[in-house]
Design a protein around this motif. Structure first.
Motif, short mmCIF file in Angstrom:
data_model
loop_
_atom_site.label_atom_id
_atom_site.label_comp_id
_atom_site.label_asym_id
_atom_site.label_seq_id
_atom_site.Cartn_x
_atom_site.Cartn_y
_atom_site.Cartn_z
N THR A 76 -3.85 7.38 -4.53
CA THR A 76 -3.42 6.57 -3.20
C THR A 76 -3.87 5.10 -3.37
O THR A 76 -2.94 4.33 -2.98
CB THR A 76 -4.24 7.24 -2.28
OG1 THR A 76 -4.06 8.82 -2.44
CG2 THR A 76 -3.73 6.76 -0.69
N ASN A 77 -5.06 4.73 -3.84
CA ASN A 77 -5.47 3.22 -3.94
C ASN A 77 -4.20 2.59 -4.79
O ASN A 77 -3.85 1.54 -4.44
CB ASN A 77 -6.68 3.10 -4.45
CG ASN A 77 -7.67 3.16 -3.34
OD1 ASN A 77 -7.60 3.27 -2.20
ND2 ASN A 77 -9.06 3.57 -3.71
N ILE A 78 -3.87 3.01 -6.10
CA ILE A 78 -2.96 2.60 -6.82
C ILE A 78 -1.58 2.54 -6.31
O ILE A 78 -0.91 1.45 -6.22
CB ILE A 78 -2.90 3.56 -8.18
CG1 ILE A 78 -4.10 3.12 -8.87
CG2 ILE A 78 -1.51 3.07 -8.98
CD1 ILE A 78 -4.22 4.23 -10.10
N CYS A 79 -1.09 3.57 -5.32
CA CYS A 79 -0.01 3.61 -4.52
C CYS A 79 0.11 2.41 -3.63
O CYS A 79 0.92 1.77 -3.37
CB CYS A 79 0.34 4.90 -3.94
SG CYS A 79 0.92 5.86 -5.13
N ILE A 80 -1.12 2.22 -2.83
CA ILE A 80 -1.27 1.10 -2.01
C ILE A 80 -1.26 -0.07 -2.42
O ILE A 80 -0.60 -1.17 -1.86
CB ILE A 80 -2.70 1.43 -1.10
CG1 ILE A 80 -2.56 2.60 -0.25
CG2 ILE A 80 -2.91 0.13 -0.27
CD1 ILE A 80 -3.97 2.94 0.36
N ASP A 81 -1.78 -0.55 -3.69
CA ASP A 81 -1.57 -1.62 -4.47
C ASP A 81 -0.03 -1.81 -4.98
O ASP A 81 0.35 -3.02 -4.58
CB ASP A 81 -2.32 -1.55 -5.58
CG ASP A 81 -3.73 -1.63 -5.41
OD1 ASP A 81 -4.31 -2.13 -4.36
OD2 ASP A 81 -4.46 -1.43 -6.44
N LYS A 82 0.61 -0.83 -5.00
CA LYS A 82 2.05 -0.91 -5.25
C LYS A 82 2.75 -1.27 -3.91
O LYS A 82 3.70 -1.82 -4.09
CB LYS A 82 2.71 0.23 -5.85
CG LYS A 82 2.52 0.45 -7.20
CD LYS A 82 3.11 1.68 -8.11
CE LYS A 82 2.88 1.92 -9.41
NZ LYS A 82 3.36 0.45 -10.32
N PHE A 83 2.33 -0.83 -2.72
CA PHE A 83 2.79 -1.14 -1.51
C PHE A 83 2.78 -2.54 -1.37
O PHE A 83 3.73 -3.04 -0.91
CB PHE A 83 2.05 -0.34 -0.49
CG PHE A 83 2.54 1.03 0.05
CD1 PHE A 83 3.63 1.55 -0.18
CD2 PHE A 83 1.51 1.89 0.60
CE1 PHE A 83 3.92 2.69 0.35
CE2 PHE A 83 1.59 3.29 0.72
CZ PHE A 83 2.88 3.60 0.82
N ARG A 84 1.74 -3.10 -1.64
CA ARG A 84 1.58 -4.53 -1.40
C ARG A 84 2.41 -5.31 -2.21
O ARG A 84 2.75 -6.45 -1.70
CB ARG A 84 0.21 -4.88 -1.75
CG ARG A 84 -0.91 -4.34 -0.62
CD ARG A 84 -2.20 -4.52 -1.00
NE ARG A 84 -3.13 -3.99 0.03
CZ ARG A 84 -4.07 -3.39 -0.24
NH1 ARG A 84 -4.71 -3.40 -1.41
NH2 ARG A 84 -4.96 -2.74 0.70
N ARG A 85 2.95 -4.98 -3.22
CA ARG A 85 3.89 -5.65 -4.08
C ARG A 85 5.35 -5.38 -3.70
O ARG A 85 6.10 -6.15 -3.89
CB ARG A 85 3.63 -5.02 -5.54
CG ARG A 85 2.42 -5.74 -6.15
CD ARG A 85 2.22 -5.36 -7.64
NE ARG A 85 1.06 -4.56 -7.50
CZ ARG A 85 0.93 -3.53 -8.60
NH1 ARG A 85 1.73 -3.10 -9.04
NH2 ARG A 85 -0.25 -2.84 -8.40
N SER A 86 5.78 -3.93 -3.18
CA SER A 86 7.16 -3.86 -2.90
C SER A 86 7.14 -2.93 -1.62
O SER A 86 5.99 -2.37 -1.43
CB SER A 86 8.08 -3.20 -3.71
OG SER A 86 7.30 -1.92 -4.19
N LYS A 87 8.08 -2.91 -0.77
CA LYS A 87 8.05 -2.07 0.28
C LYS A 87 8.77 -0.52 -0.26
O LYS A 87 9.81 -0.41 -0.37
CB LYS A 87 8.98 -2.43 1.36
CG LYS A 87 8.85 -2.12 2.58
CD LYS A 87 7.41 -2.45 3.46
CE LYS A 87 7.05 -1.74 4.75
NZ LYS A 87 5.68 -1.81 5.04
N PRO A 88 7.93 0.30 -0.20
CA PRO A 88 8.27 1.66 -0.92
C PRO A 88 8.71 2.70 0.36
O PRO A 88 8.58 2.44 1.54
CB PRO A 88 7.00 2.32 -1.52
CG PRO A 88 6.05 1.75 -0.41
CD PRO A 88 6.43 0.41 -0.10
N PRO A 126 4.24 2.67 9.25
CA PRO A 126 3.46 1.72 8.69
C PRO A 126 2.83 2.46 7.48
O PRO A 126 2.59 3.73 7.37
CB PRO A 126 2.53 1.48 9.69
CG PRO A 126 3.12 1.56 11.05
CD PRO A 126 3.95 2.99 10.69
N ASP A 127 2.48 1.74 6.50
CA ASP A 127 2.04 2.22 5.25
C ASP A 127 0.80 2.89 5.40
O ASP A 127 0.69 4.22 4.77
CB ASP A 127 1.60 0.91 4.20
CG ASP A 127 2.81 0.32 3.76
OD1 ASP A 127 3.96 0.70 3.87
OD2 ASP A 127 2.82 -0.98 3.20
#
Length: 182
Positions: A76-88, A126-127
């Motif tokens: 989940t933390n890895i995915c949240i980091d990816k959220f910050r880089r793009s809007k999934p 929201p994320d």
């Protein structure tokens, strides 16, 4: 459920145990990543990164938390980091349809539309709300496991889920009108 003996063996340096452990969790890790990121390639990347992190950090796992919670926190933390880089976006798995008769076809078509509308509604969350929805309803984690996973107070998790359900309900009211409004 992952056996504690396997975890301990992996922590002790047993490479075969570690590989077995990673194989046991890889589908769950990928599933979480896919539901959060809604992109097959991003999900594979996130799952691979999470498995590598489990591989390199297995010795830091403490039995204070359940192993699955620890792993879900990593992915989940890895995915949240990816959220910050793009809007999934989040995807609801579309199951292969088997058509048998007119009524079944209509029911399955309606089911597909509902799944698409639910997906669109979840994508509008929201994320932080999207993350708790996926962990609760896709991964079936308890509130306390979600709190551990996201490093949030239990009441915050409850609040996020309550608000997410309200938002989904409001967004899906338009389902009867033919789609989710944006």
């Amino acid at each position: 459920m992952v056996e504690q003996g396997l975890i301990r063996a992996a922590q002790s340096g047993d490479r075969d145990a570690l590989i077995t452990l990673l194989r046991e969790i890889e589908q769950q890790v990928y599933r979480t990543a896919y539901y959060i990121l809604n992109n097959e390639q991003d999900a594979h990347d996130a799952a691979q990164e999470a498995l590598i992190r489990v591989y390199t950090k297995i010795d830091s796992y403490e039995e204070k938390a359940q192993f699955k919670t620890w792993v879900q926190r990593i992915v989940t933390n890895i995915c949240i980091d990816k959220f910050r880089r793009s809007k999934p976006t989040v995807s609801i798995d579309e199951h292969e349809m088997v058509f048998q008769g007119k009524e079944n076809v209509e029911r399955q078509v309606m089911s597909t539309y509902l799944a698409q509308d639910i997906q669109e509604a979840i994508n509008q969350l929201p994320d932080h709300h999207r993350s708790v929805v996926v962990l609760r309803y896709v991964q079936d984690l308890s509130y306390s496991e979600i709190a551990d996973c996201l490093d949030l107070p239990l009441n915050t998790v409850k609040s996020y889920l309550f608000r997410a359900r309200q938002q989904l309900q409001n967004l899906l009211q338009d389902y009867q009108k033919g789609g989710v409004s944006g």
